[in-house]
Enzyme design. Structure first.
Site, short mmCIF file in Angstrom:
data_model
loop_
_atom_site.label_atom_id
_atom_site.label_comp_id
_atom_site.label_asym_id
_atom_site.label_seq_id
_atom_site.Cartn_x
_atom_site.Cartn_y
_atom_site.Cartn_z
N HIS A 165 -2.31 0.99 7.11
CA HIS A 165 -2.55 1.04 5.68
C HIS A 165 -2.10 2.40 5.17
CE1 HIS A 165 -4.39 -0.18 1.97
NE2 HIS A 165 -5.41 0.65 2.03
N ASN A 187 -7.99 4.27 -2.93
CA ASN A 187 -7.45 3.08 -2.29
C ASN A 187 -6.80 2.18 -3.35
OD1 ASN A 187 -6.94 1.33 -0.20
ND2 ASN A 187 -9.06 0.64 0.05
N CYS A 194 0.83 -1.21 0.00
CA CYS A 194 0.00 0.00 0.00
C CYS A 194 0.86 1.26 0.00
CB CYS A 194 -0.90 0.00 1.23
SG CYS A 194 0.00 -0.17 2.77
#
Ligand SMILES: *[C@@H]1O[C@H](CO)[C@@H](O)[C@H](O)[C@H]1NC(C)=O
Ligand SMILES: *[C@@H]1O[C@H](CO)[C@@H](O)[C@H](O)[C@H]1NC(C)=O
Ligand SMILES: *[C@@H]1O[C@H](CO)[C@@H](O)[C@H](O)[C@H]1NC(C)=O
Ligand SMILES: *[C@@H]1O[C@H](CO)[C@@H](O)[C@H](O)[C@H]1NC(C)=O
Ligand SMILES: *[C@@H]1O[C@H](CO)[C@@H](O)[C@H](O)[C@H]1NC(C)=O
Length: 354
Positions: free
Chosen positions: A301, A321, A161
């Site tokens: 994240h 995302n 991420c």
């Protein structure tokens, strides 16, 4: 917060897929609790069918059923405070996992920021001078509309991420500067950043520090394609043609000062942030306004912020995302502004491209 490279065998910030059928969410929203065991079993059977799941034996079946029942309660609770615009939660393919199992396997803490010794000077603050006497924010900013945000990607079970978020902001800043939205290589970051851990995790600020310290040119995705595995760094590619260099970066905390984040989004461009995505396990859509722990130690994240909207009843950020287009709003989520929700103001990164 655990530290060090031996943190984990489990992938970080791994993909959570949205369940494509909607009937169960709708059912859940209107269910009067408590529901009977029969109803729970019926829901579980439907769930297994919808997600094409089966278990090896009865022991496992019962364990998963217990986890599922807990998820139902959790989803009900997540939806309890919602108004029309708030986020909606429902069943996902992880709803047969206990919350602890989910966290352990999907959201192991990302690596903390490790400063590299010969850290280059960050961009002077004067370059981002905020004139508070003329502080006049637009009601709505959506950098996607400037054709400066590339398509949503899916990180799969690769916990990178941190690389997706940073490459995302560099692509955007480069597009805003040149008018040319070029897809840049996330894989190069996964393979080459010496201070991060490939698919096993990393940190947005550590990556930016590495990029600037070693004057790394970020290659195009075409030159260095995505494989979603930690591979050997292809050093020769470093000198290939094309690609983007950054002039500098800032990593700051804006806890209590989120208006500065809005100011940057309105006047400069996109941001990468560390965030707590634990409750996103059940996110279906809407604005996350409750149930998202904001402590600095809960960050697990990283995402890109591409705009905000102050016009509705719940002012919110627009978040890009890396869990595929089939998650949330075509890959995007909304998180409310102002309370450091999900901890998104603790670690905020911005870049200037050359
Ligand atoms: C369901 O799972 C079985 C066994 O793993 C697989 O063969 C089948 O293709 C799956 N069906 C769908 C619709 O995913
Ligand atoms: C069920 O399957 C699990 C995983 O393979 C195994 O550990 C367990 O012993 C099995 N239980 C029974 C009762 O067969
Ligand atoms: C929520 O939606 C319902 C139905 O659309 C509407 O009647 C109600 O006024 C809305 N409530 C708020 C707080 O917006
Ligand atoms: C700040 O904005 C005000 C109003 O637009 C302007 O008069 C002033 O000169 C600005 N200050 C600086 C230092 O740019
Ligand atoms: C955009 O950037 C790519 C890669 O650097 C380059 O190949 C392409 O020619 C550029 N397009 C324009 C219109 O400048």
């Amino acid at each position: 917060m655990p530290v060090g490279p031996n943190l984990s065998e489990t992938p970080r910030c791994a993909r959570i897929r949205k369940f494509s059928e909607t009937f169960i969410y709708i059912l859940l929203l209107f269910f009067i609790y408590p529901i009977s065991l029969d109803q729970e079993e019926y829901l579980f059977e439907r769930y297994l069918q919808s997600f094409n799941k089966s278990y090896e034996n009865d022991t496992i079946y019962h364990k998963r059923f217990e986890a599922f029942k807990e998820s139902l309660k959790r989803i009900k609770n997540l939806n309890s405070l919602r108004s029309n615009a708030s986020a909606t939660y429902g069943l996902t393919k992880y709803s047969d996992m206990f919350p602890e199992e989910f966290s352990k396997s999907q959201l192991v803490l990302r690596q903390p920021f490790k400063k590299i010794k010969n850290l280059k000077q960050n961009v002077p603050r004067s370059k981002r001078f905020i004139n508070t006497t003329s502080f006049n924010l637009p009601q709505k900013v959506d950098i996607r509309k400037k054709r400066a945000v590339s398509d949503i990607q899916a990180q799969g079970s690769c916990g990178a991420c941190w690389a997706f978020a940073v490459v995302g902001i560099i692509e955007s800043m480069n597009a805003l500067k040149t008018g040319n939205l070029t897809k840049l290589s996330v894989q190069q970051m996964i393979d080459c950043s010496d201070y991060d851990y490939g698919c096993k995790g990393g940190d947005i600020c550590t990556l930016l520090d590495w990029i600037t310290t070693f004057d790394i040119k970020i290659l195009t995705e075409d030159t260095y394609p995505l494989s979603l595995a930690s591979e050997t760094c292809k050093r020769t590619s470093k000198y290939g043609s094309g690609g983007v260099k950054i002039e500098g970066f800032n990593c700051e905390s804006f806890v209590g000062n989120e208006f500065v984040m809005l100011y940057i989004l309105a006047n400069f461009g996109t941001l990468a942030v560390g965030i707590n995505a634990e409750s996103w396990q059940h996110y279906i859509g809407g604005i996350i306004q409750f149930h998202c722990d904001s402590s600095a130690t809960s960050l697990n994240h990283a995402v890109q912020i591409v705009g905000y909207d102050l016009t509705g009843p719940i002012p919110h950020y627009i978040i890009r995302n890396s869990w595929g287009k089939d998650f949330g709003h075509d890959g995007y989520l909304y998180v409310a502004i102002g309370n450091n929700l999900c901890g998104l103001a603790h670690e905020v990164a911005s870049v200037q491209v050359l």
